[in-house]
Design a protein around this motif. Structure first.
Motif, short mmCIF file in Angstrom:
data_model
loop_
_atom_site.label_atom_id
_atom_site.label_comp_id
_atom_site.label_asym_id
_atom_site.label_seq_id
_atom_site.Cartn_x
_atom_site.Cartn_y
_atom_site.Cartn_z
N ALA A 133 9.44 22.57 -1.58
CA ALA A 133 8.04 23.30 -2.00
C ALA A 133 7.88 23.50 -3.33
N THR A 134 7.06 24.09 -3.96
CA THR A 134 6.69 24.54 -5.47
C THR A 134 7.11 26.59 -5.35
N PRO A 135 8.06 27.45 -5.52
CA PRO A 135 8.23 28.11 -5.72
C PRO A 135 6.79 28.85 -5.81
N ILE A 136 7.15 29.88 -4.86
CA ILE A 136 6.24 31.32 -4.87
C ILE A 136 6.36 32.42 -5.74
N ASP A 137 5.45 32.94 -6.01
CA ASP A 137 5.40 33.76 -7.38
C ASP A 137 5.59 35.05 -6.29
N LEU A 138 6.49 36.57 -5.90
CA LEU A 138 5.79 37.27 -4.70
C LEU A 138 5.19 38.19 -5.16
N ALA A 139 5.09 38.54 -6.98
CA ALA A 139 4.43 39.18 -7.50
C ALA A 139 3.03 38.87 -7.37
N THR A 140 2.63 37.63 -6.97
CA THR A 140 0.97 37.29 -7.51
C THR A 140 0.39 36.42 -5.87
N PHE A 141 1.47 36.67 -4.82
CA PHE A 141 1.29 36.07 -4.03
C PHE A 141 0.00 37.32 -2.63
#
Length: 313
Positions: free
Chosen positions: A4-12
């Motif tokens: 999985a591609t890392p997901i940025d919490l700040a923009t999720f």
């Protein structure tokens, strides 16, 4: 499945994920099922999010519960406490049956029930397991993110069918000793698993001494009238119906109910027909034991007043 591609919490963005100061929280909110309350977990990282053809799938790492699977906004399992539910829904019917050779699992995409059933394959009791799961994406994701659960979907004793469980039951001519319904809560496609017609399909696929069990979606604290209605539906089909409780903190109010039934009126489902010695219980189980089997059926007085006449305890 690729990493999985890392997901940025700040923009999720997700309707149930919120920022609170410098922290991010998931809140399970279901106004119909859990009015006036929610269940929250602090998020360390988002691992995966997608919309499959059947449901919204969210997987995140919690600061205190490990990896968490959420389907349609409802927590399905966490690394910290999943074993409690998986063990109880599996071993109650298996140990309440004198010789459970042939087992059917409807749902169960996280594969936790399979993991528990394989323990009975290994000891020579269960001979074959058929699992019918509509959403193979859940299985694929769990092998990556909760591998301790999804270990045995390729086991030689397992016949894995990726299809609709309701349709499978309508068409099958096989008879099973134990049928375990490990479905999502009664919203959307899963709603049909909580109707009298579904109990009738279970009965049609059951061997004479067979036992069925299903998660009831409800516990005594949240909506006991819904639970009463579900027991009425079960009682319209099965001669012997009972209800038990599983305690685990990641389910709203900390408790989940299971409906267990058979047409064998000689059985007391609250009493295991087969038991292991204490040493073997400790080796096989983290939650289940013969004692836990029995006490899981004990309800407080006020709840028994509402539900007792539908039960065979």
């Amino acid at each position: 499945m690729t990493a999985a591609t890392p997901i940025d919490l700040a923009t999720f963005t997700h309707p149930l994920v919120h920022r609170m100061g410098d922290q991010f929280w998931f809140h399970e909110v279901s106004p119909d099922a859990f009015p006036g309350q929610s269940f929250g977990l602090q998020i360390d990282s988002i691992l995966y999010h997608t919309q499959s053809p059947f449901q919204d799938i969210l997987i995140f790492h919690s600061t205190s519960y490990g990896n968490v699977l959420v389907l349609n906004g409802i927590v399905q399992c966490t690394e910290r406490d999943e074993f409690a539910y998986q063990e109880l829904i599996t071993h109650l019917p298996i140990m309440a049956h004198p010789a459970p050779k042939k087992v059917l699992v409807i749902g169960g995409g996280d594969c936790g029930v399979l993991r528990e059933l394989v323990k009975h394959v290994d000891d020579g009791t269960v001979e074959s397991i058929t699992m019918v799961e509509i959403d193979d994406m859940v299985i694929k994701l769990l092998t990556q993110f909760l591998p301790n659960m999804a270990r045995f979907h390729n086991h030689p004793s397992v016949d894995l069918r990726i299809e609709d469980g309701f349709k499978f039951l309508k068409e099958t001519t096989a008879k099973y000793d134990v049928i375990i319904t490990d479905s999502s809560d009664p919203e959307g496609p899963a709603e049909e698993f909580f109707q009298e017609s579904y109990f009738q399909l279970l009965q049609n696929a059951l061997a004479p001494e067979g036992v069925v069990i299903m998660q009831s979606s409800e516990n005594i604290w949240l909506n006991i009238e819904y639970l009463r209605g579900l027991l009425v539906k079960a009682k319209a089909v099965f001669a012997n119906v009972d209800y038990c409780q599983c305690y685990m903190p990641s389910y709203t109010s900390g408790q989940l109910g299971l409906v267990i039934a058979t047409n064998d009126t000689s059985k007391r489902l609250s009493q295991p027909l087969r038991t292991f010695d204490e040493q073997k219980e400790r080796a096989l189980f983290k939650y289940y034991s013969a004692d836990v089997h029995r006490v899981s059926f004990v309800m407080p007085t006020w709840a028994k007043e509402v539900l007792g006449r539908y039960l065979n305890t």
